[in-house]
Design a protein around this motif. Structure first.
Motif, short mmCIF file in Angstrom:
data_model
loop_
_atom_site.label_atom_id
_atom_site.label_comp_id
_atom_site.label_asym_id
_atom_site.label_seq_id
_atom_site.Cartn_x
_atom_site.Cartn_y
_atom_site.Cartn_z
N TYR A 125 0.60 -1.22 -0.09
CA TYR A 125 -0.51 0.34 -0.05
C TYR A 125 1.29 1.26 -0.23
CZ TYR A 125 0.96 -0.13 4.89
OH TYR A 125 1.58 -0.29 6.16
N VAL A 126 0.29 2.73 -0.94
CA VAL A 126 0.69 4.04 -0.57
C VAL A 126 1.09 4.41 0.91
CG1 VAL A 126 0.65 6.04 -0.99
CG2 VAL A 126 0.42 4.23 -3.00
N SER A 127 2.05 4.92 1.22
CA SER A 127 2.16 5.52 3.28
C SER A 127 2.55 6.48 2.35
CB SER A 127 3.35 4.13 3.23
OG SER A 127 3.11 5.34 4.58
N ASN A 128 1.83 8.32 2.75
CA ASN A 128 3.49 8.94 2.38
C ASN A 128 2.95 9.46 4.16
OD1 ASN A 128 3.79 9.07 -0.42
ND2 ASN A 128 1.38 9.56 -1.91
N ALA A 129 4.24 10.48 3.70
CA ALA A 129 4.38 11.44 4.84
C ALA A 129 4.49 12.88 4.78
CB ALA A 129 5.47 10.95 6.07
N MET A 130 3.87 13.99 5.63
CA MET A 130 3.91 15.37 5.84
C MET A 130 4.32 15.58 6.85
SD MET A 130 1.79 18.39 4.03
CE MET A 130 1.70 17.97 2.72
N ARG A 131 5.70 15.82 6.92
CA ARG A 131 6.12 16.94 8.13
C ARG A 131 5.01 18.18 8.61
NH1 ARG A 131 11.24 17.12 9.92
NH2 ARG A 131 11.86 15.79 8.43
N VAL A 132 4.73 17.92 10.05
CA VAL A 132 3.67 19.21 10.54
C VAL A 132 4.75 19.98 11.65
CG1 VAL A 132 2.21 17.57 10.13
CG2 VAL A 132 2.77 17.17 12.36
N SER A 133 6.06 19.32 11.96
CA SER A 133 6.86 19.91 12.78
C SER A 133 8.03 19.32 13.14
CB SER A 133 6.03 19.79 14.80
OG SER A 133 6.27 18.55 15.16
#
Length: 133
Positions: A125-133
């Motif tokens: 499965y796709v797993s993307n991450a976006m930094r929030v801090s």
């Protein structure tokens, strides 16, 4: 921060990330000390922690690979192997070169990490991450 170059490379993960794709939630990576990174995981209803660093058994040298152990709220304990090569993060389930792995690429500003988990037989499965801090 660690003086181990492979662990220093993982410093790109330090912070809190929003995860989207096959599982949704947040993960936070932080230095425990000079040798280990702790990941706190909240994906859906699942909570867990992961300790990442070189394995060093009693009276032995540190492992060649960066290893981790995940501890889940359901009692699971899962082992992984981490590597960053350039902008690519690979996390193998178990040992290096396992047929089950995550591979993702950091954006030039390290604000996103986009990739997918791959499982034997074509799953994953796709797993993307976006930094929030």
């Amino acid at each position: 921060m660690s003086n181990d170059p492979a662990m220093q490379a993982l410093a790109r993960l330090i912070g809190t990330w929003t995860i989207t794709g096959g599982h949704e939630g947040t993960v936070t990576y932080r230095w425990m000390n000079d040798h280990f990174i702790q990941q706190d995981i909240q994906l859906g209803d699942e909570h867990g922690i992961e300790i990442i660093g070189r394995e060093r058994k009693l009276m032995a040298e540190p492992s060649a690979d960066i290893k981790s152990r995940y501890y889940g709220q359901d009692g699971s304990t899962l082992d992984y192997t981490y590597e960053i090569d350039g902008d690519t993060l690979t996390i193998w389930a178990g040992d290096r070169d396992s047929p089950a792995y995550y591979q993702g690429t950091f954006s030039p500003d390290d604000r996103t990490l986009n990739g997918a988990w791959v499982y034997p037989g074509g799953g994953g499965y796709v797993s993307n991450a976006m930094r929030v801090s």
